[in-house]
Structures are given as C-alpha cells and as structure tokens.
Design a protein around this motif. Structure first.
Motif, PDB file in Angstrom:
ATOM      1  N   THR A 101      43.988  30.785  39.019  1.00 30.93           N
ATOM      2  CA  THR A 101      43.736  29.351  39.134  1.00 30.93           C
ATOM      3  C   THR A 101      44.810  28.619  39.918  1.00 30.93           C
ATOM      4  OG1 THR A 101      44.834  28.860  37.033  1.00 30.93           O
ATOM      5  CG2 THR A 101      42.452  29.326  36.970  1.00 30.93           C
ATOM      6  N   GLY A 102      45.882  29.294  40.267  1.00 30.00           N
ATOM      7  CA  GLY A 102      46.900  28.664  41.078  1.00 30.00           C
ATOM      8  C   GLY A 102      48.116  28.178  40.312  1.00 30.00           C
ATOM      9  N   ASP A 103      48.110  28.275  38.980  1.00 27.41           N
ATOM     10  CA  ASP A 103      49.273  27.813  38.222  1.00 27.41           C
ATOM     11  C   ASP A 103      50.345  28.901  38.072  1.00 27.41           C
ATOM     12  OD1 ASP A 103      48.151  29.482  36.344  1.00 27.41           O
ATOM     13  OD2 ASP A 103      47.705  27.904  34.890  1.00 27.41           O
ATOM     14  N   HIS A 104      50.073  30.091  38.568  1.00 27.16           N
ATOM     15  CA  HIS A 104      51.023  31.205  38.631  1.00 27.16           C
ATOM     16  C   HIS A 104      51.534  31.662  37.265  1.00 27.16           C
ATOM     17  CE1 HIS A 104      50.824  30.917  42.903  1.00 27.16           C
ATOM     18  NE2 HIS A 104      51.276  29.677  42.894  1.00 27.16           N
ATOM     19  N   ARG A 105      50.782  31.396  36.219  1.00 25.54           N
ATOM     20  CA  ARG A 105      51.199  31.913  34.915  1.00 25.54           C
ATOM     21  C   ARG A 105      50.656  33.327  34.750  1.00 25.54           C
ATOM     22  NH1 ARG A 105      47.045  31.490  31.073  1.00 25.54           N
ATOM     23  NH2 ARG A 105      45.270  30.371  31.925  1.00 25.54           N
ATOM     24  N   ILE A 106      51.310  34.094  33.922  1.00 25.30           N
ATOM     25  CA  ILE A 106      50.864  35.443  33.602  1.00 25.30           C
ATOM     26  C   ILE A 106      49.762  35.333  32.560  1.00 25.30           C
ATOM     27  CG2 ILE A 106      51.547  37.634  32.550  1.00 25.30           C
ATOM     28  CD1 ILE A 106      52.827  37.354  35.214  1.00 25.30           C
ATOM     29  N   LYS A 154      39.959  39.739  32.670  1.00 22.15           N
ATOM     30  CA  LYS A 154      38.861  40.282  31.890  1.00 22.15           C
ATOM     31  C   LYS A 154      38.689  41.770  32.201  1.00 22.15           C
ATOM     32  CE  LYS A 154      34.028  39.637  30.727  1.00 22.15           C
ATOM     33  NZ  LYS A 154      32.816  38.836  30.923  1.00 22.15           N
ATOM     34  N   MET A 155      38.709  42.591  31.166  1.00 20.60           N
ATOM     35  CA  MET A 155      38.526  44.032  31.341  1.00 20.60           C
ATOM     36  C   MET A 155      37.050  44.350  31.504  1.00 20.60           C
ATOM     37  SD  MET A 155      41.093  45.663  28.460  1.00 20.60           S
ATOM     38  CE  MET A 155      40.786  47.356  28.918  1.00 20.60           C
ATOM     39  N   PRO A 156      36.697  45.200  32.446  1.00 25.10           N
ATOM     40  CA  PRO A 156      35.317  45.690  32.499  1.00 25.10           C
ATOM     41  C   PRO A 156      34.968  46.383  31.178  1.00 25.10           C
ATOM     42  CG  PRO A 156      36.480  46.229  34.521  1.00 25.10           C
ATOM     43  CD  PRO A 156      37.507  45.714  33.554  1.00 25.10           C
ATOM     44  N   ALA A 157      33.711  46.284  30.796  1.00 26.85           N
ATOM     45  CA  ALA A 157      33.265  46.781  29.489  1.00 26.85           C
ATOM     46  C   ALA A 157      33.599  48.256  29.274  1.00 26.85           C
ATOM     47  CB  ALA A 157      31.775  46.540  29.323  1.00 26.85           C
ATOM     48  N   ARG A 158      33.489  49.073  30.310  1.00 25.75           N
ATOM     49  CA  ARG A 158      33.727  50.509  30.118  1.00 25.75           C
ATOM     50  C   ARG A 158      35.189  50.792  29.755  1.00 25.75           C
ATOM     51  NH1 ARG A 158      32.850  49.678  35.483  1.00 25.75           N
ATOM     52  NH2 ARG A 158      34.435  50.373  36.950  1.00 25.75           N
ATOM     53  N   TYR A 159      36.125  49.988  30.285  1.00 22.48           N
ATOM     54  CA  TYR A 159      37.528  50.191  29.929  1.00 22.48           C
ATOM     55  C   TYR A 159      37.838  49.594  28.561  1.00 22.48           C
ATOM     56  CZ  TYR A 159      37.786  51.563  34.767  1.00 22.48           C
ATOM     57  OH  TYR A 159      37.559  52.187  35.963  1.00 22.48           O
ATOM     58  N   LEU A 160      37.174  48.506  28.229  1.00 24.99           N
ATOM     59  CA  LEU A 160      37.317  47.925  26.898  1.00 24.99           C
ATOM     60  C   LEU A 160      36.829  48.921  25.844  1.00 24.99           C
ATOM     61  CD1 LEU A 160      37.885  45.562  24.979  1.00 24.99           C
ATOM     62  CD2 LEU A 160      35.639  44.638  25.590  1.00 24.99           C
ATOM     63  N   ALA A 161      35.692  49.554  26.090  1.00 29.42           N
ATOM     64  CA  ALA A 161      35.166  50.554  25.159  1.00 29.42           C
ATOM     65  C   ALA A 161      36.101  51.757  25.066  1.00 29.42           C
ATOM     66  CB  ALA A 161      33.768  50.989  25.599  1.00 29.42           C
ATOM     67  N   GLU A 162      36.659  52.185  26.196  1.00 27.73           N
ATOM     68  CA  GLU A 162      37.607  53.306  26.177  1.00 27.73           C
ATOM     69  C   GLU A 162      38.862  52.920  25.409  1.00 27.73           C
ATOM     70  OE1 GLU A 162      40.041  56.306  29.219  1.00 27.73           O
ATOM     71  OE2 GLU A 162      38.810  54.683  30.055  1.00 27.73           O
ATOM     72  N   LYS A 198      43.418  52.361  33.122  1.00 27.30           N
ATOM     73  CA  LYS A 198      42.758  51.057  33.029  1.00 27.30           C
ATOM     74  C   LYS A 198      42.273  50.719  31.628  1.00 27.30           C
ATOM     75  CE  LYS A 198      41.346  51.157  37.839  1.00 27.30           C
ATOM     76  NZ  LYS A 198      40.213  51.146  38.779  1.00 27.30           N
ATOM     77  N   HIS A 199      42.365  51.639  30.687  1.00 22.92           N
ATOM     78  CA  HIS A 199      41.966  51.340  29.316  1.00 22.92           C
ATOM     79  C   HIS A 199      43.084  50.659  28.526  1.00 22.92           C
ATOM     80  CE1 HIS A 199      43.912  55.271  28.935  1.00 22.92           C
ATOM     81  NE2 HIS A 199      44.209  54.896  27.700  1.00 22.92           N
ATOM     82  N   HIS A 200      44.214  50.415  29.150  1.00 18.12           N
ATOM     83  CA  HIS A 200      45.307  49.700  28.482  1.00 18.12           C
ATOM     84  C   HIS A 200      45.275  48.234  28.883  1.00 18.12           C
ATOM     85  CE1 HIS A 200      47.284  52.958  26.472  1.00 18.12           C
ATOM     86  NE2 HIS A 200      47.101  53.701  27.559  1.00 18.12           N
ATOM     87  N   LEU A 201      45.364  47.364  27.903  1.00 15.29           N
ATOM     88  CA  LEU A 201      45.309  45.926  28.196  1.00 15.29           C
ATOM     89  C   LEU A 201      46.414  45.512  29.148  1.00 15.29           C
ATOM     90  CD1 LEU A 201      47.603  44.099  26.368  1.00 15.29           C
ATOM     91  CD2 LEU A 201      46.202  45.092  24.572  1.00 15.29           C
ATOM     92  N   GLU A 202      47.539  46.186  29.110  1.00 16.90           N
ATOM     93  CA  GLU A 202      48.661  45.840  29.969  1.00 16.90           C
ATOM     94  C   GLU A 202      48.346  46.079  31.448  1.00 16.90           C
ATOM     95  OE1 GLU A 202      50.141  46.884  25.887  1.00 16.90           O
ATOM     96  OE2 GLU A 202      48.782  47.837  27.319  1.00 16.90           O
ATOM     97  N   TYR A 203      47.431  46.962  31.747  1.00 19.84           N
ATOM     98  CA  TYR A 203      47.003  47.197  33.122  1.00 19.84           C
ATOM     99  C   TYR A 203      46.388  45.927  33.711  1.00 19.84           C
ATOM    100  CZ  TYR A 203      44.578  49.373  37.085  1.00 19.84           C
ATOM    101  OH  TYR A 203      44.139  49.697  38.345  1.00 19.84           O
ATOM    102  N   TRP A 204      45.774  45.110  32.850  1.00 14.43           N
ATOM    103  CA  TRP A 204      44.996  43.945  33.273  1.00 14.43           C
ATOM    104  C   TRP A 204      45.779  42.642  33.196  1.00 14.43           C
ATOM    105  CZ3 TRP A 204      40.760  45.092  35.792  1.00 14.43           C
ATOM    106  CH2 TRP A 204      40.243  46.370  35.618  1.00 14.43           C
ATOM    107  N   ILE A 205      47.097  42.709  33.120  1.00 14.21           N
ATOM    108  CA  ILE A 205      47.927  41.504  33.123  1.00 14.21           C
ATOM    109  C   ILE A 205      48.322  41.192  34.559  1.00 14.21           C
ATOM    110  CG2 ILE A 205      50.109  40.494  32.366  1.00 14.21           C
ATOM    111  CD1 ILE A 205      49.820  42.201  29.805  1.00 14.21           C
ATOM    112  N   ASP A 206      48.097  39.946  34.959  1.00 17.61           N
ATOM    113  CA  ASP A 206      48.353  39.552  36.347  1.00 17.61           C
ATOM    114  C   ASP A 206      48.644  38.050  36.363  1.00 17.61           C
ATOM    115  OD1 ASP A 206      48.579  39.635  39.107  1.00 17.61           O
ATOM    116  OD2 ASP A 206      46.553  40.417  39.442  1.00 17.61           O
ATOM    117  N   TYR A 207      48.898  37.530  37.546  1.00 23.48           N
ATOM    118  CA  TYR A 207      49.060  36.089  37.696  1.00 23.48           C
ATOM    119  C   TYR A 207      47.687  35.427  37.666  1.00 23.48           C
ATOM    120  CZ  TYR A 207      53.870  36.976  38.969  1.00 23.48           C
ATOM    121  OH  TYR A 207      55.174  37.381  38.939  1.00 23.48           O
ATOM    122  N   SER A 208      47.626  34.261  37.079  1.00 18.20           N
ATOM    123  CA  SER A 208      46.376  33.519  36.964  1.00 18.20           C
ATOM    124  C   SER A 208      45.805  33.211  38.349  1.00 18.20           C
ATOM    125  CB  SER A 208      46.619  32.211  36.206  1.00 18.20           C
ATOM    126  OG  SER A 208      45.484  31.390  36.270  1.00 18.20           O
TER     127      SER A 208
END
Length: 178
Positions: A90-95, A99-107, A78-88
């Motif tokens: 908001t309903g527009d279905h864009r990739i 937002k990464m939790p602070a502990r993973y951002l720090a890691e 979970k410390h890799h930004l790519e782990y946190w890529i998903d569909y929006s």
C-alpha cells in the motif's frame, strides 16, 4: 553431535507431513516437503544442536543470537508464514504478512500437526498444535485471511479431531483455490 538421531527425527517428521498432505490431496508438496532440511547448513546445525524434544534452531538461536539454519529454511519453504512477510504493497512501507496461497496454508497446517506429534510423542493430543500456535499468536505476522484460515483448521482439529480437520482442509481451504 547427533547426526543419526537428527536424521531419524527429520525423516519421521517428513514422513508424517507426507501422510497428512496426501490426506488432503497435496501429493507433490507431501513428497517435496522440507527437502532443505537435508542441505548442509540445515542438517549439520540440526545434528549439532539436536535435543529430540524441540527444534535445534531454537538452541542455535540461544547460542548465537540467530539461527542460520532457520534463515535458510524459511527462505526456501513456502509453507512457513515467515516466507510471506514483506513490505506492505500500500505504500506505507510497513512489514506485514502477505496472503498465503491455500496450498501452502494447508501444508503449514500439516507441518504443524506433524511437528507436534514428533515433539510431544505419546503425550500428543489434537489440541497441541492449537495450543502451540495460541502461545505465539500475538507474535506472528500474518495476513488476516491467512490467520483466519490457520485458526479455523487448528480449531477444527482441537474440537473435532484429525479426520474432521483434514476433511475441512480439503473442503473449505483447498476447494476455494481450485
């Protein structure tokens, strides 16, 4: 095939991340960081493509057109930004970046600093993680808050040094999560 050299490199990296995580109070994350690198799919790819000055996953990607080791790694850490890529949501279905939790951002910050130290060796400077990030910045899919936090940490490291950067992580990044 260089299994011993690869083992030595990933273990040195893991040790550095552990030390950095401990400096900011992320004890469990420091202990468990990158354990998947010792799994067969990641370890043997690393041993096969080992060069010592860059990620073996880059070499595998050049040869095969993808890196099975990287796909495995980023999906479990979970410390890799790519782990946190998903569909929006908001309903527009864009990739987009979540937002990464602070502990993973720090890691992630600790990981980037350690990786720069391993790959740059004696040539390492506190601005290296910043420069590496800036080189790829426009290709990174990040949530705006995650981007701002990462860039703030890297900038403090570049401008004020390691002690100031780790203090900043504890005070400004992790304190807000608690």
């Amino acid at each position: 095939m260089r299994p011993f050299a690869h083992f030595r490199t990933i273990t040195r990296h893991k040790w550095l991340v552990l030390k950095h995580c401990f400096r900011v109070g992320l004890y469990w994350q420091g202990l468990t960081h990158d354990l998947s690198k010792y799994s067969p799919v990641e370890f043997w790819t690393g041993a096969r493509y080992y060069q010592g000055n860059r990620s073996p996953n880059e070499v595998e990607r050049l040869e095969k057109g993808y890196s099975a080791a990287w796909l495995h790694h980023k999906g479990r850490n979970k410390h890799h930004l790519e782990y946190w890529i998903d569909y929006s949501p908001t309903g527009d279905h864009r990739i987009c970046g979540m937002k990464m939790p602070a502990r993973y951002l720090a890691e992630m910050f600790c990981d980037r600093v350690a990786a720069s130290k391993i790959y740059r060796g004696a040539a390492y400077r506190d601005r290296d993680p910043y420069d590496y990030y800036m080189h790829a910045r426009d290709h990174c899919i990040l949530h705006p808050d995650t981007r701002a936090g990462l860039e703030a940490m890297l900038t403090v490291l570049k401008d004020e040094g390691e002690d100031a950067a780790f203090a900043f992580v504890r005070r400004e990044i992790l304190h807000k999560e608690r």
